[in-house]
Design a protein around this motif. Structure first.
Motif, PDB file in Angstrom:
ATOM      1  N   LEU A  64      11.836  -0.500  -4.240  1.00 62.30           N
ATOM      2  CA  LEU A  64      11.120  -1.201  -3.175  1.00 62.30           C
ATOM      3  C   LEU A  64      10.253  -2.320  -3.749  1.00 62.30           C
ATOM      4  O   LEU A  64      10.208  -3.429  -3.189  1.00 62.30           O
ATOM      5  N   ILE A  65       9.569  -2.061  -4.851  1.00 58.79           N
ATOM      6  CA  ILE A  65       8.749  -3.102  -5.480  1.00 58.79           C
ATOM      7  C   ILE A  65       9.623  -4.268  -5.913  1.00 58.79           C
ATOM      8  O   ILE A  65       9.267  -5.444  -5.709  1.00 58.79           O
ATOM      9  N   ARG A  66      10.753  -3.982  -6.502  1.00 57.39           N
ATOM     10  CA  ARG A  66      11.631  -5.060  -6.963  1.00 57.39           C
ATOM     11  C   ARG A  66      12.221  -5.853  -5.801  1.00 57.39           C
ATOM     12  O   ARG A  66      12.500  -7.046  -5.937  1.00 57.39           O
ATOM     13  N   ARG A  67      12.381  -5.198  -4.671  1.00 57.25           N
ATOM     14  CA  ARG A  67      12.918  -5.900  -3.497  1.00 57.25           C
ATOM     15  C   ARG A  67      11.826  -6.665  -2.753  1.00 57.25           C
ATOM     16  O   ARG A  67      12.009  -7.819  -2.358  1.00 57.25           O
ATOM     17  N   PHE A  68      10.668  -6.041  -2.548  1.00 59.06           N
ATOM     18  CA  PHE A  68       9.578  -6.654  -1.780  1.00 59.06           C
ATOM     19  C   PHE A  68       8.764  -7.636  -2.620  1.00 59.06           C
ATOM     20  O   PHE A  68       8.215  -8.604  -2.105  1.00 59.06           O
ATOM     21  N   ARG A  69       8.634  -7.377  -3.926  1.00 55.22           N
ATOM     22  CA  ARG A  69       7.949  -8.234  -4.889  1.00 55.22           C
ATOM     23  C   ARG A  69       6.462  -8.427  -4.564  1.00 55.22           C
ATOM     24  O   ARG A  69       5.962  -9.546  -4.412  1.00 55.22           O
ATOM     25  N   PRO A  70       5.719  -7.326  -4.485  1.00 55.74           N
ATOM     26  CA  PRO A  70       4.276  -7.450  -4.193  1.00 55.74           C
ATOM     27  C   PRO A  70       3.504  -7.998  -5.381  1.00 55.74           C
ATOM     28  O   PRO A  70       3.821  -7.721  -6.537  1.00 55.74           O
ATOM     29  N   HIS A  71       2.465  -8.758  -5.081  1.00 53.64           N
ATOM     30  CA  HIS A  71       1.532  -9.189  -6.112  1.00 53.64           C
ATOM     31  C   HIS A  71       0.457  -8.134  -6.352  1.00 53.64           C
ATOM     32  O   HIS A  71      -0.073  -8.022  -7.453  1.00 53.64           O
ATOM     33  N   VAL A  72       0.136  -7.358  -5.325  1.00 57.51           N
ATOM     34  CA  VAL A  72      -0.898  -6.329  -5.395  1.00 57.51           C
ATOM     35  C   VAL A  72      -0.324  -5.013  -4.884  1.00 57.51           C
ATOM     36  O   VAL A  72       0.396  -4.991  -3.877  1.00 57.51           O
ATOM     37  N   VAL A  73      -0.652  -3.927  -5.578  1.00 55.15           N
ATOM     38  CA  VAL A  73      -0.283  -2.575  -5.159  1.00 55.15           C
ATOM     39  C   VAL A  73      -1.570  -1.769  -5.014  1.00 55.15           C
ATOM     40  O   VAL A  73      -2.454  -1.815  -5.878  1.00 55.15           O
ATOM     41  N   ILE A  74      -1.673  -1.015  -3.916  1.00 58.77           N
ATOM     42  CA  ILE A  74      -2.817  -0.131  -3.664  1.00 58.77           C
ATOM     43  C   ILE A  74      -2.303   1.300  -3.565  1.00 58.77           C
ATOM     44  O   ILE A  74      -1.290   1.561  -2.905  1.00 58.77           O
ATOM     45  N   GLY A  85      16.685  -6.361  -9.557  1.00 57.59           N
ATOM     46  CA  GLY A  85      16.096  -7.276 -10.532  1.00 57.59           C
ATOM     47  C   GLY A  85      14.619  -7.033 -10.683  1.00 57.59           C
ATOM     48  O   GLY A  85      13.925  -6.681  -9.723  1.00 57.59           O
ATOM     49  N   THR A  86      14.105  -7.227 -11.897  1.00 57.19           N
ATOM     50  CA  THR A  86      12.733  -6.826 -12.175  1.00 57.19           C
ATOM     51  C   THR A  86      11.700  -7.687 -11.456  1.00 57.19           C
ATOM     52  O   THR A  86      11.923  -8.848 -11.158  1.00 57.19           O
ATOM     53  N   TRP A  87      10.550  -7.071 -11.214  1.00 53.73           N
ATOM     54  CA  TRP A  87       9.387  -7.755 -10.647  1.00 53.73           C
ATOM     55  C   TRP A  87       8.138  -7.049 -11.142  1.00 53.73           C
ATOM     56  O   TRP A  87       8.027  -5.826 -11.028  1.00 53.73           O
ATOM     57  N   GLN A  88       7.192  -7.807 -11.681  1.00 58.14           N
ATOM     58  CA  GLN A  88       5.947  -7.228 -12.174  1.00 58.14           C
ATOM     59  C   GLN A  88       4.794  -7.525 -11.223  1.00 58.14           C
ATOM     60  O   GLN A  88       4.364  -8.673 -11.104  1.00 58.14           O
ATOM     61  N   PRO A  89       4.276  -6.525 -10.504  1.00 56.98           N
ATOM     62  CA  PRO A  89       3.039  -6.746  -9.740  1.00 56.98           C
ATOM     63  C   PRO A  89       1.904  -7.128 -10.672  1.00 56.98           C
ATOM     64  O   PRO A  89       1.915  -6.812 -11.862  1.00 56.98           O
ATOM     65  N   LEU A  90       0.899  -7.802 -10.115  1.00 53.29           N
ATOM     66  CA  LEU A  90      -0.167  -8.360 -10.932  1.00 53.29           C
ATOM     67  C   LEU A  90      -1.447  -7.538 -10.936  1.00 53.29           C
ATOM     68  O   LEU A  90      -2.226  -7.605 -11.876  1.00 53.29           O
ATOM     69  N   LYS A  91      -1.676  -6.765  -9.856  1.00 54.07           N
ATOM     70  CA  LYS A  91      -2.904  -5.971  -9.788  1.00 54.07           C
ATOM     71  C   LYS A  91      -2.598  -4.626  -9.144  1.00 54.07           C
ATOM     72  O   LYS A  91      -1.808  -4.550  -8.198  1.00 54.07           O
ATOM     73  N   LEU A  92      -3.254  -3.577  -9.684  1.00 55.23           N
ATOM     74  CA  LEU A  92      -3.137  -2.225  -9.143  1.00 55.23           C
ATOM     75  C   LEU A  92      -4.533  -1.738  -8.787  1.00 55.23           C
ATOM     76  O   LEU A  92      -5.438  -1.754  -9.634  1.00 55.23           O
ATOM     77  N   TYR A  93      -4.703  -1.295  -7.554  1.00 56.08           N
ATOM     78  CA  TYR A  93      -5.994  -0.805  -7.067  1.00 56.08           C
ATOM     79  C   TYR A  93      -5.892   0.651  -6.623  1.00 56.08           C
ATOM     80  O   TYR A  93      -4.853   1.100  -6.135  1.00 56.08           O
ATOM     81  N   TYR A  94      -7.015   1.356  -6.754  1.00 58.90           N
ATOM     82  CA  TYR A  94      -7.170   2.691  -6.201  1.00 58.90           C
ATOM     83  C   TYR A  94      -8.159   2.636  -5.033  1.00 58.90           C
ATOM     84  O   TYR A  94      -9.197   1.976  -5.121  1.00 58.90           O
ATOM     85  N   HIS A  95      -7.841   3.357  -3.969  1.00 59.02           N
ATOM     86  CA  HIS A  95      -8.766   3.476  -2.845  1.00 59.02           C
ATOM     87  C   HIS A  95     -10.057   4.170  -3.274  1.00 59.02           C
ATOM     88  O   HIS A  95     -10.038   5.108  -4.069  1.00 59.02           O
ATOM     89  N   ARG A  96     -11.151   3.695  -2.714  1.00 53.37           N
ATOM     90  CA  ARG A  96     -12.429   4.392  -2.847  1.00 53.37           C
ATOM     91  C   ARG A  96     -12.950   4.726  -1.457  1.00 53.37           C
ATOM     92  O   ARG A  96     -14.112   4.515  -1.132  1.00 53.37           O
ATOM     93  N   ALA A 130       0.859  -1.182   0.000  1.00 52.57           N
ATOM     94  CA  ALA A 130       0.000   0.000   0.000  1.00 52.57           C
ATOM     95  C   ALA A 130       0.896   1.234   0.000  1.00 52.57           C
ATOM     96  O   ALA A 130       1.752   1.383   0.883  1.00 52.57           O
ATOM     97  N   VAL A 131       0.712   2.104  -0.988  1.00 51.01           N
ATOM     98  CA  VAL A 131       1.555   3.291  -1.138  1.00 51.01           C
ATOM     99  C   VAL A 131       0.755   4.509  -0.699  1.00 51.01           C
ATOM    100  O   VAL A 131      -0.317   4.805  -1.257  1.00 51.01           O
ATOM    101  N   HIS A 132       1.282   5.231   0.291  1.00 52.38           N
ATOM    102  CA  HIS A 132       0.589   6.382   0.860  1.00 52.38           C
ATOM    103  C   HIS A 132       1.482   7.610   0.881  1.00 52.38           C
ATOM    104  O   HIS A 132       2.710   7.511   0.780  1.00 52.38           O
ATOM    105  N   ALA A 133       0.850   8.760   1.033  1.00 54.65           N
ATOM    106  CA  ALA A 133       1.572  10.024   0.969  1.00 54.65           C
ATOM    107  C   ALA A 133       2.229  10.400   2.291  1.00 54.65           C
ATOM    108  O   ALA A 133       3.385  10.856   2.321  1.00 54.65           O
ATOM    109  N   HIS A 134       1.501  10.237   3.394  1.00 58.84           N
ATOM    110  CA  HIS A 134       1.964  10.718   4.695  1.00 58.84           C
ATOM    111  C   HIS A 134       1.697   9.676   5.780  1.00 58.84           C
ATOM    112  O   HIS A 134       0.805   8.836   5.623  1.00 58.84           O
ATOM    113  N   PRO A 135       2.412   9.762   6.904  1.00 56.54           N
ATOM    114  CA  PRO A 135       2.013   8.961   8.063  1.00 56.54           C
ATOM    115  C   PRO A 135       0.591   9.363   8.475  1.00 56.54           C
ATOM    116  O   PRO A 135       0.286  10.557   8.520  1.00 56.54           O
ATOM    117  N   ASP A 136      -0.223   8.425   8.761  1.00 57.62           N
ATOM    118  CA  ASP A 136      -1.645   8.452   9.143  1.00 57.62           C
ATOM    119  C   ASP A 136      -2.539   8.108   7.976  1.00 57.62           C
ATOM    120  O   ASP A 136      -3.651   7.623   8.168  1.00 57.62           O
TER     121      ASP A 136
END
Length: 304
Positions: free
Chosen positions: A124-134, A172-183, A15-21
């Motif tokens: 960070l994505i290439r290191r953590f290797r997430p399947h989903v990004v929000i 090293g490359t890593w391709q996440p599989l799904k990208l979501y936007y918060h609603r 989950a990628v966010h702008a600020h703490p909280d």
């Protein structure tokens, strides 16, 4: 909800966010639910919230303002422990929420070139290797320059992290599989809570918000509804951990939780990208991944 392939690598969610909280006010119950189910959950926080205000009158003291950056980092550490997730700061400086026409501070996050600002997230994505990004949609969820920039670098990183020709030196490359936007905090959410509270003779405090809602507001429709009412308490405790930003009993903390659990027991998302097959509407951010995990892992396997 365990993985069908028990010996496969863990499913990972970023989950990628702008600020703490922000992680505690947008999708926190979702993160707590998936973490409790064994998903590896990481929050990336783009800035330290250095330009933020002290919104809790009880914390509005000179020593708090003087040490706000350090205090907000400590609040973030407490919140992520409550949610059961990990967290990383990307190291950018908060841009602040300025008046119309007021220039952004030099060197702030929102003024960075997108490719420069996306590089640490790609790494960070290439290191953590997430399947989903929000992340947030194009509007940022609300027009804070850091939220809009967070959207821009998240899309850039999602598209670039799997491409060996982009961002050399970022791992090293890593391709996440799904990208979501918060609603989060949609007009429908406010209206539903407002109607439920007024029907019970309660002051909702949401009337003025609805009255000022812009008629032209255009946001992506929700595609995915994650049932997470059982984790609203964890969400609320995480949000209260950001004590400089949350006044108990005010704003988001004002409505009765039993009403929210009854009339809106989900957190909602828009599926913006998917490299796996899924059926809309969804009730799981991992739909198409957990049901065919071995295939998903092959699609996202990093290069060596």
């Amino acid at each position: 909800m365990n993985l069908r392939v028990t010996d496969a690598e863990p499913v990972r969610l970023l989950a990628v966010h702008a600020h703490p909280d922000d992680e505690s006010s947008k999708g926190a119950a979702t993160l707590a639910r998936y973490a409790a189910e064994g998903v590896d959950v990481l929050v990336a926080t783009c800035t330290g919230g250095e330009q933020g205000s002290v919104l809790n009158p009880r914390m509005d003291r000179p020593e708090v303002w003087k040490n706000l950056t350090q205090i907000r980092r400590a609040e973030m550490a407490a919140a992520r422990q409550i949610l059961g997730v990990d967290q990383r700061f990307l190291g950018f400086v908060d841009s602040g929420l300025l008046a119309d026409g007021e220039p952004l501070p030099e060197g702030c996050f929102a003024l960075q070139p997108v490719e420069d600002a996306a590089r640490p997230l790609v790494a960070l994505i290439r290191r953590f290797r997430p399947h989903v990004v929000i992340t947030y949609d194009e509007t940022g969820g609300y027009p804070h320059p850091d939220h809009i920039m967070t959207h821009r670098i998240s899309v850039e990183a999602f598209d670039a992290a799997g491409d060996p020709g982009r961002y050399p030196g970022a791992g090293g490359t890593w391709q996440p599989l799904k990208l979501y936007y918060h609603r989060a905090f949609s007009r429908q959410w406010f209206q539903t809570l407002h109607d439920a509270m007024t029907a019970e003779g309660l002051d909702s405090h949401m009337g003025p918000i609805l009255a000022d809602w812009p008629d032209a507001a255009s946001v992506p429709a929700p595609t995915t509804h994650v049932a997470c009412a059982a984790y609203f308490d964890a969400r609320d405790r995480a949000l209260r951990a950001h004590a400089t930003q949350v006044a108990p009993g005010e704003g988001f903390m004002a409505h009765p939780r039993e009403i929210e659990r009854r009339v809106w027991p989900t957190e909602d998302y828009h599926l913006a990208r998917s490299l796996v097959e899924t059926a809309i509407p969804e009730n799981d951010l991992l739909a198409g991944i957990r049901t065919d995990h071995e295939k998903a892992c092959r699609m996202g396997r990093p290069t060596r």
